[in-house]
Design an enzyme around this catalytic site. Structure first.
Site, PDB file in Angstrom:
ATOM      1  CG  ASP A 192       2.553  -1.082  -1.835  1.00  0.00           C
ATOM      2  OD1 ASP A 192       2.946  -1.909  -3.448  1.00  0.00           O
ATOM      3  OD2 ASP A 192       2.966  -1.714  -1.417  1.00  0.00           O
ATOM      4  CG  ASP A 233       0.982   3.896   2.610  1.00  0.00           C
ATOM      5  OD1 ASP A 233       1.095   2.461   3.048  1.00  0.00           O
ATOM      6  OD2 ASP A 233       0.787   3.849   1.186  1.00  0.00           O
ATOM      7  CG  ASP A 284      -1.303   5.884  -1.010  1.00  0.00           C
ATOM      8  OD1 ASP A 284      -1.449   4.813  -0.151  1.00  0.00           O
ATOM      9  OD2 ASP A 284      -2.376   5.167  -2.809  1.00  0.00           O
TER      10      ASP A 284
HETATM   11  O1  LIG Z   1      -0.039  -0.195   3.272  1.00  0.00           O
HETATM   12  P1  LIG Z   1       0.701   0.326   2.114  1.00  0.00           P
HETATM   13  O2  LIG Z   1       1.651   0.059   1.633  1.00  0.00           O
HETATM   14  O3  LIG Z   1       0.503   0.825   0.772  1.00  0.00           O
HETATM   15  O4  LIG Z   1      -0.240  -0.964   1.227  1.00  0.00           O
HETATM   16  C1  LIG Z   1      -1.455  -1.703   0.330  1.00  0.00           C
HETATM   17  C2  LIG Z   1      -1.771  -2.900  -0.529  1.00  0.00           C
HETATM   18  O5  LIG Z   1      -0.803  -2.001  -1.235  1.00  0.00           O
HETATM   19  C3  LIG Z   1      -0.527  -3.748  -2.597  1.00  0.00           C
HETATM   20  O6  LIG Z   1      -1.454  -2.917  -3.350  1.00  0.00           O
HETATM   21  C4  LIG Z   1      -1.435  -1.688  -4.055  1.00  0.00           C
HETATM   22  O7  LIG Z   1      -0.499  -1.465  -4.596  1.00  0.00           O
HETATM   23  C5  LIG Z   1      -0.295  -2.723  -6.162  1.00  0.00           C
HETATM   24  C6  LIG Z   1       1.125  -2.042  -6.326  1.00  0.00           C
HETATM   25  O8  LIG Z   1       1.733  -1.021  -7.176  1.00  0.00           O
HETATM   26  C7  LIG Z   1      -1.750  -2.156  -6.589  1.00  0.00           C
HETATM   27  O9  LIG Z   1      -1.423  -3.762  -8.145  1.00  0.00           O
HETATM   28  C8  LIG Z   1      -2.873  -2.888  -6.005  1.00  0.00           C
HETATM   29  O10 LIG Z   1      -4.315  -2.725  -6.993  1.00  0.00           O
HETATM   30  C9  LIG Z   1      -2.835  -1.837  -4.793  1.00  0.00           C
HETATM   31  O11 LIG Z   1      -4.049  -1.848  -4.139  1.00  0.00           O
HETATM   32  C10 LIG Z   1       0.054  -4.433  -1.853  1.00  0.00           C
HETATM   33  O12 LIG Z   1      -0.216  -4.880  -2.762  1.00  0.00           O
HETATM   34  C11 LIG Z   1      -1.561  -4.880  -1.220  1.00  0.00           C
HETATM   35  O13 LIG Z   1      -0.808  -6.024  -0.733  1.00  0.00           O
HETATM   36  C12 LIG Z   1      -1.375  -3.706   0.353  1.00  0.00           C
HETATM   37  O14 LIG Z   1      -2.256  -4.292   0.774  1.00  0.00           O
END
Ligand SMILES: O=P(O)(O)OC[C@H]1O[C@H](O[C@H]2O[C@H](CO)[C@@H](O)[C@H](O)[C@H]2O)[C@H](O)[C@@H](O)[C@@H]1O
Length: 394
Positions: A125, A123, A326
């Site tokens: 983020d 993954d 995560d």
């Molecule tokens: O599937 P992932 O790669 O884990 O993406 C899931 C979402 O991640 C991002 O949002 C998350 O991370 C951001 C940066 O650290 C944070 O600001 C936010 O609060 C989190 O939800 C991304 O911006 C989303 O579009 C993804 O869906």
């Protein structure tokens, strides 16, 4: 096709409660063979005719929003809080008995991998990059990039993210990997092993690196709807301070991390008011984010199976897939790996959580808080693979 006027509308998804039993399999997980190359990807779940969410449902959104991202543990100095921190540590250590650290269990994992090929799924983020306030600044460290690059030399590696595929590629920038964006709804895989070249959602293309690739986009027909909803969300939330709408191509993220908590219900209501007109879209919760997605029978778990098949690695007997993630959307991938003991899910978390994963690794953002980069657990775990592969090649 008018996607708005489907009367057998799907239920808008509340966060899916995890089955209390670790051995259970996610109820929405259909066998890959029946879904992966079928054109019948759309979920068809009947819901109340009104299609309108009542206040209870709206309140449960708010509860889920509050619970969606527990605060990071802080380094605490005063004595009262020391006690609380000790309790949290005991709870974490107890939880570790059920979800052992993938680092301390590394030998066990490699023993299981004997005589098998490993396929690695990551993954983005919260796994490869720490969670930060501004989603546009979720950069991966150079050290992490270097390790991922090395791992990918030895082990077929793919990133499966909720971001748009282009965005995650922009962050990672490694041509050695395979990428799936939009929670697996936009997969770029190799050409040679694809078995469904004539599928309508399958497009032959050339990657930015000039490689012939196959792109699989099972929600392609939703693109105009997603763009439309993106514009409405931008317009309707523009007065809410701190809200950020991110277009992830086949899904939209509504971030409320920087919105004052007292305005979270305003965010929930705004989103609700818009998506109630789109019964073929659903809402899921991530870390301080609401995600609007097409109601199709596709998720990160299906994407893992699809990539395994396209890489010629779908034989359970000689392949060990490992998925590190995560978030709640990663649970779908953990579930398919748990199913039939196919492989291992590894949950990145600093707090105890119910999960379909087998192992755990600490959350990188907690590590950032205490400035112990050498304990950047995901990176250490990936490094272990590199050492293991290098030493077994000697
Ligand atoms: O599937 P992932 O790669 O884990 O993406 C899931 C979402 O991640 C991002 O949002 C998350 O991370 C951001 C940066 O650290 C944070 O600001 C936010 O609060 C989190 O939800 C991304 O911006 C989303 O579009 C993804 O869906």
């Amino acid at each position: 096709m008018d996607l708005k006027s489907n009367h057998t509308a799907p239920v808008l998804a509340d966060p899916v409660p995890l089955n209390k039993s670790r051995m259970g399999v996610h109820s929405s997980m259909l066998p890959y063979s029946s879904a992966a190359f079928s054109s019948d990807l759309f979920l068809n779940i009947p819901r109340k005719k009104t299609g309108i969410l009542d206040d209870v449902r709206a309140n449960s959104w708010l509860d889920a929003m509050k619970a969606s991202s527990p605060p990071h543990r802080k380094i605490i100095k005063d004595s009262n809080n020391d006690l609380a921190s000790t309790d949290a540590d005991v709870a974490y250590r107890t939880w570790l008995l059920h979800y052992p650290s993938a680092l301390t269990s590394f030998e066990q994992i490699t023993n299981c991998a004997k005589g098998k090929r490993i396929a690695l799924f990551l993954d983005y983020d919260g796994t490869l990059s720490p969670i930060v306030d501004n989603p546009d600044c979720a950069f991966m460290s150079d050290a992490m990039r270097a390790v991922v690059k090395k791992v990918a030399k030895h082990i077929p590696t793919a990133i499966i993210s909720g971001r748009s595929r282009d965005k995650v590629y922009e962050f990672v920038g490694l041509k050695e990997l395979y990428y799936a964006g939009s929670h697996g709804m936009d997969i770029m895989g190799p050409v040679e092993q694809f078995t469904s070249g004539d599928h309508p959602n399958n497009i032959m293309s050339t990657s930015k690196q000039g490689k012939e690739v196959n792109i699989f986009q099972p929600a392609r027909e939703f693109l105009p709807m997603i763009d439309e909803i993106f514009s409405s969300l931008m317009e309707n939330t523009k007065e809410i301070k701190g809200v950020k709408i991110e277009n992830n191509k086949f899904c939209i993220s509504v971030h409320y991390r920087n919105v004052e908590e007292k305005s979270w219900d305003t965010v929930a209501n705004c989103v609700h008011e818009i998506i109630k007109h789109y019964p073929r879209l659903r809402l899921t919760h991530g870390r301080k984010v609401l995600e609007v997605r097409p109601v199709i029978n596709w998720d990160k778990g299906k994407a893992v199976m699809f990539l395994l098949k396209s890489l010629g690695l779908s034989n359970c007997d000689d392949v060990l897939p490992i998925y590190v993630g995560d978030d709640r959307t990663d649970e779908d991938a953990f579930a398919v790996l748990r199913e039939g003991n196919r492989g291992y899910g590894i949950l990145v978390s600093a707090v105890p959580k119910e999960s379909k994963a087998f192992y755990s690794l600490r959350d990188p953002s907690e590590v950032h808080n205490i400035l112990l980069l050498k304990h950047f657990y995901v990176m250490e775990f990936l490094k272990s693979f590199v050492y293991w592969k290098q030493s077994s090649a000697l």
